[in-house]
Design a protein around this motif. Structure first.
Motif, PDB file in Angstrom:
ATOM      1  N   ILE A 101       0.811  -1.227   0.000  1.00 27.90           N
ATOM      2  CA  ILE A 101       0.000   0.000   0.000  1.00 27.90           C
ATOM      3  C   ILE A 101       0.843   1.275   0.000  1.00 27.90           C
ATOM      4  O   ILE A 101       0.323   2.356  -0.259  1.00 27.90           O
ATOM      5  CB  ILE A 101      -1.020   0.032   1.169  1.00 27.90           C
ATOM      6  N   ALA A 102       2.144   1.139   0.261  1.00 30.35           N
ATOM      7  CA  ALA A 102       3.011   2.331   0.214  1.00 30.35           C
ATOM      8  C   ALA A 102       3.576   2.544  -1.187  1.00 30.35           C
ATOM      9  O   ALA A 102       3.985   3.643  -1.540  1.00 30.35           O
ATOM     10  CB  ALA A 102       4.154   2.189   1.212  1.00 30.35           C
ATOM     11  N   LYS A 103       3.583   1.488  -1.994  1.00 30.68           N
ATOM     12  CA  LYS A 103       4.261   1.573  -3.302  1.00 30.68           C
ATOM     13  C   LYS A 103       3.330   1.585  -4.501  1.00 30.68           C
ATOM     14  O   LYS A 103       3.736   1.889  -5.616  1.00 30.68           O
ATOM     15  CB  LYS A 103       5.212   0.384  -3.447  1.00 30.68           C
ATOM     16  N   VAL A 104       2.066   1.145  -4.291  1.00 33.97           N
ATOM     17  CA  VAL A 104       1.123   1.088  -5.420  1.00 33.97           C
ATOM     18  C   VAL A 104      -0.234   1.619  -4.976  1.00 33.97           C
ATOM     19  O   VAL A 104      -0.561   1.584  -3.788  1.00 33.97           O
ATOM     20  CB  VAL A 104       0.925  -0.358  -5.941  1.00 33.97           C
ATOM     21  N   TYR A 105      -1.020   2.051  -5.948  1.00 33.53           N
ATOM     22  CA  TYR A 105      -2.401   2.447  -5.647  1.00 33.53           C
ATOM     23  C   TYR A 105      -3.219   1.191  -5.431  1.00 33.53           C
ATOM     24  O   TYR A 105      -3.112   0.218  -6.183  1.00 33.53           O
ATOM     25  CB  TYR A 105      -2.997   3.246  -6.813  1.00 33.53           C
ATOM     26  N   PHE A 106      -4.076   1.233  -4.443  1.00 34.39           N
ATOM     27  CA  PHE A 106      -5.004   0.120  -4.282  1.00 34.39           C
ATOM     28  C   PHE A 106      -6.236   0.576  -3.522  1.00 34.39           C
ATOM     29  O   PHE A 106      -6.129   1.256  -2.503  1.00 34.39           O
ATOM     30  CB  PHE A 106      -4.372  -1.052  -3.524  1.00 34.39           C
ATOM     31  N   SER A 107      -7.428   0.205  -3.997  1.00 31.16           N
ATOM     32  CA  SER A 107      -8.642   0.507  -3.245  1.00 31.16           C
ATOM     33  C   SER A 107      -9.574  -0.692  -3.206  1.00 31.16           C
ATOM     34  O   SER A 107     -10.041  -1.157  -4.251  1.00 31.16           O
ATOM     35  CB  SER A 107      -9.395   1.691  -3.854  1.00 31.16           C
ATOM     36  N   PRO A 108      -9.869  -1.174  -1.985  1.00 32.18           N
ATOM     37  CA  PRO A 108     -10.851  -2.263  -1.878  1.00 32.18           C
ATOM     38  C   PRO A 108     -12.255  -1.767  -2.200  1.00 32.18           C
ATOM     39  O   PRO A 108     -13.156  -2.563  -2.437  1.00 32.18           O
ATOM     40  CB  PRO A 108     -10.751  -2.676  -0.401  1.00 32.18           C
ATOM     41  N   ARG A 109     -12.424  -0.440  -2.267  1.00 30.65           N
ATOM     42  CA  ARG A 109     -13.773   0.111  -2.493  1.00 30.65           C
ATOM     43  C   ARG A 109     -14.249  -0.071  -3.935  1.00 30.65           C
ATOM     44  O   ARG A 109     -15.377   0.261  -4.258  1.00 30.65           O
ATOM     45  CB  ARG A 109     -13.801   1.597  -2.121  1.00 30.65           C
ATOM     46  N   LEU A 110     -13.360  -0.554  -4.807  1.00 25.75           N
ATOM     47  CA  LEU A 110     -13.769  -0.778  -6.201  1.00 25.75           C
ATOM     48  C   LEU A 110     -14.157  -2.238  -6.450  1.00 25.75           C
ATOM     49  O   LEU A 110     -14.416  -2.617  -7.588  1.00 25.75           O
ATOM     50  CB  LEU A 110     -12.624  -0.389  -7.147  1.00 25.75           C
ATOM     51  N   SER A 111     -14.219  -3.042  -5.382  1.00 24.58           N
ATOM     52  CA  SER A 111     -14.455  -4.481  -5.587  1.00 24.58           C
ATOM     53  C   SER A 111     -15.793  -4.738  -6.297  1.00 24.58           C
ATOM     54  O   SER A 111     -15.863  -5.576  -7.198  1.00 24.58           O
ATOM     55  CB  SER A 111     -14.391  -5.228  -4.254  1.00 24.58           C
ATOM     56  N   GLY A 112     -16.838  -4.010  -5.907  1.00 24.16           N
ATOM     57  CA  GLY A 112     -18.146  -4.211  -6.529  1.00 24.16           C
ATOM     58  C   GLY A 112     -18.107  -3.847  -8.003  1.00 24.16           C
ATOM     59  O   GLY A 112     -18.704  -4.527  -8.850  1.00 24.16           O
ATOM     60  N   GLU A 113     -17.386  -2.803  -8.328  1.00 19.24           N
ATOM     61  CA  GLU A 113     -17.287  -2.355  -9.710  1.00 19.24           C
ATOM     62  C   GLU A 113     -16.506  -3.376 -10.549  1.00 19.24           C
ATOM     63  O   GLU A 113     -16.861  -3.663 -11.687  1.00 19.24           O
ATOM     64  CB  GLU A 113     -16.615  -0.978  -9.759  1.00 19.24           C
TER      65      GLU A 113
END
Ligand SMILES: C[S@@+](CC[C@H](N)C(=O)[O-])C[C@H]1O[C@@H](n2cnc3c(N)ncnc32)[C@H](O)[C@@H]1O
Length: 283
Positions: A101-113
């Motif tokens: 999470i410090a080196k790449v973008y990541f969002s669990p909030r896009l899982s539904g999409e």
């Protein structure tokens, strides 16, 4: 999970404070990332330690110190409690992902999409993911739709390495090819005219890169998913506003367009997606 966290923190914070903390809270694998409002900063260690002690699955707690920024869309983090590491394994839709999470973008909030798109995809589609991060969209789709082929591009070398690892981890490495570099250039050099579907999950630059998405599409056309940040308003108005800004060139015409709000990203700001189906312009 947010109900459990509310319960755990209920005697440490007021209901209003609790809501603020919950709305800026993410769990990625065994790492919790919190956005803590300034007026609650004096309680940051208390909040972090309480979470660590009471939620079994959490091993590390960080505070998001800065907004997501820069070409790689990274955020600054402050370690608050537990193990001081930013690498973890995250699970979604039957897939496993290594994430730093410090080196790449990541969002669990896009899982539904990601799942929504996977459900739209048909057999044998070729899909270009222009801004792939750790490969989440591509891998979720590849795992669910066994005959699809994917090209996952990212500019961030750490994201590229994680796409490769995650494709292996999910046994889809034969159908997910990673590219390191600028999406526009990669499409021009290697991926022109190959895609049935193009994903543009980078709201800040999707409009600018739209001509490259068209370049990636097959001659007969296909679908482009354009992600944008817009002021909250009915989706029909968003479509009306955005379509004239898109340059469809001379090759394609819009056959169908629909849109939806993916999530709220700020006060009265939404992330939206437009699903644009294009067909060849007969001459
Ligand atoms: C919002 S993130 C993508 C999120 C990802 N699709 C997901 O589901 O988690 C945008 C990504 O685009 C990458 N990026 C930024 N500029 C780029 C460019 N010109 N070409 C390719 N990738 C780029 C960033 O490194 C970042 O990983």
């Amino acid at each position: 999970m947010s109900r459990l966290i509310k319960k755990i923190l209920a005697d440490k914070l007021s209901p209003e404070e609790l809501n603020e903390v919950i709305s800026g809270f993410d769990i990625i694998g065994d790492i919790a990332v919190l956005k803590i409002p300034d007026r609650l900063l004096s309680k940051k260690y208390l909040i972090a330690k309480t979470l660590l002690d009471n939620v079994k699955s959490i091993r590390c707690v960080f505070r998001q110190v800065s907004p997501v920024s820069g070409e790689y869309r990274l955020m600054e983090l402050e370690h608050l409690a537990g193990e001081d590491r930013t690498f973890t394994e995250y699970r979604e839709s039957g897939c496993r992902f290594y994430v730093d999470i410090a080196k790449v973008y990541f969002s669990p909030r896009l899982s539904g999409e990601r799942l929504r798109i996977a459900n739209l995809v048909k057999d044998n589609e070729v899909i270009v993911n222009m801004f792939a991060g750790v490969g989440t969209f591509s891998i979720v789709i590849a795992k669910k739709r066994k005959t699809t082929r994917h090209y996952a591009i990212d500019l961030n070398p750490d994201a590229y390495q994680l796409i490769l690892k995650n494709a292996y981890l999910n046994k889809v490495e034969d159908r997910v090819t990673a590219f390191l570099g600028d999406a526009g250039r990669i499409i021009e050099y290697y991926l022109s005219g190959c895609a049935d579907r193009v994903l543009m999950p980078y709201p800040e630059r999707a409009l600018e890169y739209f001509p490259f998405a068209l370049k990636a599409l097959k001659e007969d056309g296909g679908t482009v998913h354009v992600y944008l940040h817009v002021k909250s308003k009915p989706i029909e108005e968003v479509i009306e506003e955005v379509l004239p800004k898109l340059d469809f060139g001379k090759k394609f015409v819009v056959e169908d367009v629909s849109g939806r709000v993916v999530r709220e990203v700020g006060p009265r700001i939404d992330q939206v997606v437009l699903d644009i189906r294009l067909e060849r312009l007969e001459s």
